[in-house]
Design a protein around this motif. Sequence first.
Motif, short mmCIF file in Angstrom:
data_model
loop_
_atom_site.label_atom_id
_atom_site.label_comp_id
_atom_site.label_asym_id
_atom_site.label_seq_id
_atom_site.Cartn_x
_atom_site.Cartn_y
_atom_site.Cartn_z
N ALA A 187 10.94 13.26 -2.83
CA ALA A 187 10.52 14.60 -3.24
C ALA A 187 11.67 15.39 -3.87
CB ALA A 187 9.95 15.36 -2.04
N GLY A 188 12.90 14.90 -3.69
CA GLY A 188 14.06 15.60 -4.24
C GLY A 188 14.44 16.85 -3.46
N ALA A 189 13.98 16.93 -2.21
CA ALA A 189 14.27 18.10 -1.38
C ALA A 189 15.56 17.89 -0.59
CB ALA A 189 13.11 18.35 -0.42
N ALA A 238 0.85 -1.19 0.00
CA ALA A 238 0.00 0.00 0.00
C ALA A 238 0.88 1.24 0.00
CB ALA A 238 -0.88 -0.03 1.24
N LYS A 239 0.31 2.34 -0.46
CA LYS A 239 1.04 3.60 -0.49
C LYS A 239 0.43 4.57 0.49
CE LYS A 239 2.79 3.48 -5.16
NZ LYS A 239 2.90 4.19 -6.43
N LEU A 240 1.28 5.45 0.99
CA LEU A 240 0.87 6.55 1.85
C LEU A 240 1.16 7.84 1.11
CD1 LEU A 240 2.66 5.48 5.14
CD2 LEU A 240 0.26 5.13 4.58
N TRP A 241 0.33 8.83 1.38
CA TRP A 241 0.58 10.16 0.81
C TRP A 241 0.88 11.12 1.94
CZ3 TRP A 241 0.99 11.44 -4.27
CH2 TRP A 241 0.58 10.49 -5.19
N LEU A 242 1.94 11.88 1.78
CA LEU A 242 2.26 12.92 2.73
C LEU A 242 2.77 14.14 1.97
CD1 LEU A 242 5.63 12.18 4.39
CD2 LEU A 242 4.51 10.45 3.03
N TRP A 243 2.98 15.20 2.69
CA TRP A 243 3.40 16.47 2.07
C TRP A 243 4.81 16.80 2.48
CZ3 TRP A 243 0.02 18.67 -1.29
CH2 TRP A 243 -1.29 18.22 -1.25
N VAL A 244 5.65 17.08 1.50
CA VAL A 244 7.02 17.52 1.75
C VAL A 244 7.17 18.89 1.10
CG1 VAL A 244 9.47 17.07 1.39
CG2 VAL A 244 7.89 15.16 1.81
N ASN A 245 7.38 19.90 1.91
CA ASN A 245 7.46 21.28 1.40
C ASN A 245 6.27 21.60 0.51
OD1 ASN A 245 9.83 21.58 2.79
ND2 ASN A 245 11.14 21.33 1.00
N GLN A 246 5.09 21.19 0.94
CA GLN A 246 3.81 21.46 0.28
C GLN A 246 3.65 20.74 -1.06
OE1 GLN A 246 3.40 25.74 0.24
NE2 GLN A 246 3.12 25.81 2.45
N VAL A 247 4.46 19.71 -1.27
CA VAL A 247 4.34 18.89 -2.48
C VAL A 247 3.90 17.49 -2.04
CG1 VAL A 247 5.60 17.83 -4.40
CG2 VAL A 247 6.12 20.18 -3.69
N ALA A 248 2.85 16.96 -2.66
CA ALA A 248 2.37 15.62 -2.32
C ALA A 248 3.37 14.57 -2.81
CB ALA A 248 1.00 15.38 -2.95
N VAL A 249 3.68 13.63 -1.92
CA VAL A 249 4.64 12.57 -2.22
C VAL A 249 4.05 11.25 -1.74
CG1 VAL A 249 6.95 11.69 -1.72
CG2 VAL A 249 6.58 14.14 -1.88
N ASP A 250 4.20 10.21 -2.54
CA ASP A 250 3.75 8.89 -2.10
C ASP A 250 4.95 8.02 -1.80
OD1 ASP A 250 4.41 8.70 -4.87
OD2 ASP A 250 3.37 6.78 -4.95
N VAL A 251 4.80 7.21 -0.76
CA VAL A 251 5.84 6.25 -0.38
C VAL A 251 5.15 4.94 -0.02
CG1 VAL A 251 7.55 7.93 0.43
CG2 VAL A 251 5.85 7.04 2.02
N PRO A 252 5.84 3.84 -0.10
CA PRO A 252 5.24 2.57 0.32
C PRO A 252 4.98 2.58 1.82
CG PRO A 252 7.27 2.21 -0.93
CD PRO A 252 7.19 3.66 -0.66
N ALA A 253 3.92 1.92 2.24
CA ALA A 253 3.65 1.78 3.68
C ALA A 253 4.87 1.14 4.33
CB ALA A 253 2.41 0.91 3.89
N GLY A 254 5.26 1.68 5.48
CA GLY A 254 6.43 1.18 6.19
C GLY A 254 7.69 2.00 5.93
N ALA A 255 7.63 2.91 4.96
CA ALA A 255 8.79 3.76 4.68
C ALA A 255 8.92 4.83 5.76
CB ALA A 255 8.64 4.42 3.31
N ASN A 256 10.10 5.39 5.88
CA ASN A 256 10.28 6.47 6.85
C ASN A 256 10.20 7.83 6.14
OD1 ASN A 256 12.81 6.90 5.69
ND2 ASN A 256 13.84 5.62 7.21
N VAL A 257 10.22 8.89 6.93
CA VAL A 257 10.11 10.24 6.38
C VAL A 257 11.31 10.57 5.49
CG1 VAL A 257 10.00 12.69 6.99
CG2 VAL A 257 8.61 11.04 8.24
N GLY A 314 -0.92 11.83 5.33
CA GLY A 314 -1.25 13.22 5.60
C GLY A 314 -0.23 14.01 6.38
N MET A 315 0.89 13.41 6.72
CA MET A 315 1.94 14.07 7.50
C MET A 315 2.45 15.29 6.72
SD MET A 315 5.33 12.04 8.66
CE MET A 315 4.86 11.40 10.23
N ARG A 316 2.81 16.34 7.43
CA ARG A 316 3.36 17.56 6.81
C ARG A 316 4.82 17.69 7.21
NH1 ARG A 316 -0.20 20.28 3.38
NH2 ARG A 316 -2.29 19.61 3.94
N VAL A 317 5.69 17.70 6.22
CA VAL A 317 7.13 17.76 6.45
C VAL A 317 7.66 19.04 5.80
CG1 VAL A 317 9.34 16.61 6.03
CG2 VAL A 317 7.27 15.25 6.40
N ARG A 318 8.46 19.75 6.55
CA ARG A 318 9.08 20.95 5.99
C ARG A 318 10.59 20.82 6.14
NH1 ARG A 318 10.69 26.19 7.11
NH2 ARG A 318 10.37 25.98 9.35
#
Length: 81
Positions: free
Chosen positions: A29-31, A3-22, A74-78
């Motif tokens: 995201a290439g940040a 499964a995939k999770l969606w979170l925000w990195v610098n206000q850009v939506a990014v998907d990662v596999p479930a179990g991945a870390n931030v 839904g996590m927000r990462v800056r």
Amino acid sequence: MSAKLWLWVNQVAVDVPAGANVAAAVARAGAHFRRSCGGEPRAPLCGMGVCFECRVEIDGVAHRRACLVPAREGMRVRCDD
């Protein structure tokens, strides 16, 4: 297929596999994770929380080590990008 999770990195939506870390999400995201005092971009060296090079703000909490925090929907990462 995982499964995939969606979170925000610098206000850009990014998907990662479930179990991945931030850290994986930030890399995807290439940040840049943070910048040194001299302005150089920094990135994780150890991947196990020892080097502190992956510090980011997660859901409003500064200086979290991205390599130690599991990604959540839904996590927000800056980053210091």
